[in-house]
Design an enzyme around this catalytic site. Structure first.
Site, PDB file in Angstrom:
ATOM      1  N   LYS A 243      11.080 -40.937 -10.360  1.00 15.35           N
ATOM      2  CA  LYS A 243      10.070 -41.486 -11.271  1.00 15.35           C
ATOM      3  C   LYS A 243      10.604 -42.739 -11.973  1.00 15.35           C
ATOM      4  O   LYS A 243       9.918 -43.757 -12.080  1.00 15.35           O
ATOM      5  CB  LYS A 243       9.691 -40.425 -12.319  1.00 15.35           C
ATOM      6  CG  LYS A 243       8.537 -40.835 -13.196  1.00 15.35           C
ATOM      7  CD  LYS A 243       8.314 -39.867 -14.333  1.00 15.35           C
ATOM      8  CE  LYS A 243       7.308 -38.797 -13.997  1.00 15.35           C
ATOM      9  NZ  LYS A 243       7.083 -37.885 -15.126  1.00 15.35           N
TER      10      LYS A 243
ATOM     11  N   VAL B  19       2.261 -38.587 -22.156  1.00 19.94           N
ATOM     12  CA  VAL B  19       2.443 -38.922 -23.581  1.00 19.94           C
ATOM     13  C   VAL B  19       3.588 -39.911 -23.765  1.00 19.94           C
ATOM     14  O   VAL B  19       3.482 -40.894 -24.508  1.00 19.94           O
ATOM     15  CB  VAL B  19       2.704 -37.626 -24.391  1.00 19.94           C
ATOM     16  CG1 VAL B  19       3.102 -37.955 -25.832  1.00 19.94           C
ATOM     17  CG2 VAL B  19       1.484 -36.736 -24.380  1.00 19.94           C
TER      18      VAL B  19
ATOM     19  N   CYS C 276      -4.290 -30.098 -22.110  1.00 22.07           N
ATOM     20  CA  CYS C 276      -4.068 -29.780 -23.523  1.00 22.07           C
ATOM     21  C   CYS C 276      -4.826 -28.561 -24.025  1.00 22.07           C
ATOM     22  O   CYS C 276      -4.214 -27.565 -24.416  1.00 22.07           O
ATOM     23  CB  CYS C 276      -4.419 -30.990 -24.375  1.00 22.07           C
ATOM     24  SG  CYS C 276      -3.239 -32.305 -24.171  1.00 22.07           S
TER      25      CYS C 276
ATOM     26  N   GLY D 132     -11.267 -28.455 -19.913  1.00 21.88           N
ATOM     27  CA  GLY D 132     -10.109 -28.273 -19.041  1.00 21.88           C
ATOM     28  C   GLY D 132      -9.020 -29.219 -19.488  1.00 21.88           C
ATOM     29  O   GLY D 132      -8.968 -29.607 -20.653  1.00 21.88           O
TER      30      GLY D 132
END
Ligand code: UDX
Length: 441
Positions: free
Chosen positions: A35, A11, A268, A265
């Protein structure tokens, strides 16, 4: 506008890239130093169509930067989107420890007005909690005298991004929901989204939080509803695909999210349904409809597994070809993918799995054992006693099924997504079993 996004997961990255695209200066923050290092070097940790290009473009012109420091980002930005993970606890409740950390960290570094915006899906009333955490951690709130403390607002701006089409969902949304408690916060959020032409729904924070809960749970309900209808279709000789079509023309119902299959699946729906049930429970309400939605979703996978067991008879040492592993097409995401349960159940009975997925095999390899991953769909079908289609990738519609028939030991297809044309595969000699009455044997 200067915007910080805290949490550079799915997101956060999509939001950051799209906000840069509509003209803002964005810093994406994450506490995972590796990351951030990768992102700075131009490596995108997830597969999402169009995302890499946007990140690359705005990274190069420095409209989008990356940082491990909330303090630094919060100092510069006036609006801070919180997009950190809210994993499920054992009881289904969302774990908000990361949200609290962000609120605390932002507060401690606040020297001017800030708008904190919830982007992650959070239980209703989290806005109040964030506001309280900020108040308790403001630099000037150590004593009793709060005078002179910097001002802030908390808002809710839930995302409705679907994996696989997240960029276009952001750029052309059906609506933007803004939950605010002040005119200033509303003004800022309206300003941010000005370039996007769509309906803006302005509510208070708790209502915006509920819109997100209700939307995702309603979509999950549609899926479980049609899956229940599919069960009955199978028993009475009706075709669930046609039932969905017939229902879908009614504008009050709509055709979308009425595809029967092996259940929903992803990161969320399963989590959000659990969290909404738990939120209701905590507030003294038994959300029985949603409990059934969850149960039907589970049973849908089990009934697919039972169908395979029934038709294959002995599973031990049978070779099962699997097309599609991701929880849905156009993503490499394996979180709560139905394929995991189906494959593990068949393996437990001794079946050998040969699988192919266009994007998700690396992630699947981390979650499944003893699966032979194949370079293409034909290789997966070679020598197989049956073929399972578990994710409806477009690629699977254009294959030479006559060749697939030649490669397989037994010509049996179990289509968990009602994706293949039962008649044309039937003409090639396949036994075909779909969901909800679609079968030719
Ligand atoms: C969902 C919501 O759609 C999005 O608005 C929200 O912000 C995040 O959660 P996502 O999880 O990416 O998005 O996927 P979605 O396309 O909604 O599909 C979820 C699951 O439902 C998938 O496993 C899909 O296969 C399944 N599904 C969807 C069905 O089984 N039948 C359908 O008709 C639609």
């Amino acid at each position: 506008m200067d915007i910080a996004i805290v949490g550079s997961g799915y997101v956060g990255l999509v939001t950051g890239a799209c906000l840069a695209h509509i003209g803002h200066t964005v810093v994406c923050v994450d506490n995972n130093a590796e990351k951030i290092r990768q992102l700075k070097a131009g490596h995108v940790p997830i597969y999402e169509p169009g995302l890499e290009e946007l990140l690359e473009k705005y990274r190069k012109n420095s409209r989008l930067t990356f940082s491990t420091s909330i303090a630094e980002a919060a100092k510069k930005a006036s609006v801070i989107f919180i997009a950190v993970g809210t994993p499920s606890k054992k009881n289904g409740e969302a774990d908000l420890v990361y949200i609290e950390n962000v609120a605390r960290e932002v507060a401690r570094n606040m020297d001017s007005y800030k708008l904190l915006v919830e982007k992650s899906t959070v239980p209703a009333q989290t806005g109040d909690r964030i506001a309280r955490t900020v108040r308790l951690n403001l630099p000037s709130s150590s004593g009793k005298d709060k005078k002179g403390a910097v001002e802030f607002d908390v808002a809710s701006n839930p995302e409705f991004l679907r994996e696989g089409s997240a960029i276009s969902d952001f750029m052309q949304p059906d609506r933007i929901v803004i939950g605010v408690e002040s005119k200033r916060a509303e003004r800022l959020l309206r300003e941010i989204y000005k370039p996007i032409k769509t309906k803006i729904v302005v509510t208070n924070v708790a209502t915006a939080e509920m819109i997100k809960h209700a939307s995702n749970s309603f979509l999950a309900t549609k899926i479980s509803f049609i899956n229940s209808v599919a069960q009955i279709c199978e028993r009475v000789g009706a075709d669930v695909g046609k039932v969905a079509e017939g229902m879908g023309y009614d504008r009050r119902i709509g055709r979308s999210f009425l595809n029967a299959g092996i259940g929903y699946g992803g990161s969320c729906f399963p989590k959000d349904v659990d969290a909404f049930i738990r939120l209701a429970e905590k507030n003294g309400y038994d959300f029985s409809i949603l409990k059934s939605v969850r149960q039907v979703n589970e049973e849908q996978k089990q009934s697919f597994i039972r169908l395979i067991e029934d038709k294959l008879w002995i599973l031990k040492d049978k070779t099962v070809a699997v097309w599609g592993l991701a929880f849905k097409p156009d993503t490499d995401d394996m979180r709560r993918a139905a394929s995991l349960d189906v494959i593990e159940a068949l393996q437990a009975e001794g079946a050998l799995i040969q699988a192919y997925d266009p994007q998700a095999m690396d992630n699947a390899a981390k979650m499944l054992r003893n699966v032979k991953f194949c370079p293409d769909p034909y290789a997966a079908a070679r020598g197989a006693d049956c073929l399972l289609l578990l994710t409806e990738w477009t690629e699977f519609s254009g294959l030479d099924m006559a060749k697939v028939r030649e490669l397989m030991r037994q010509a049996v297809i179990f289509d968990g997504r009602n994706f293949l044309d039962e008649k044309s595969v039937g003409d090639l000699g396949f036994e075909y079993y779909g969901i909800g009455g679609r079968r030719n044997a």
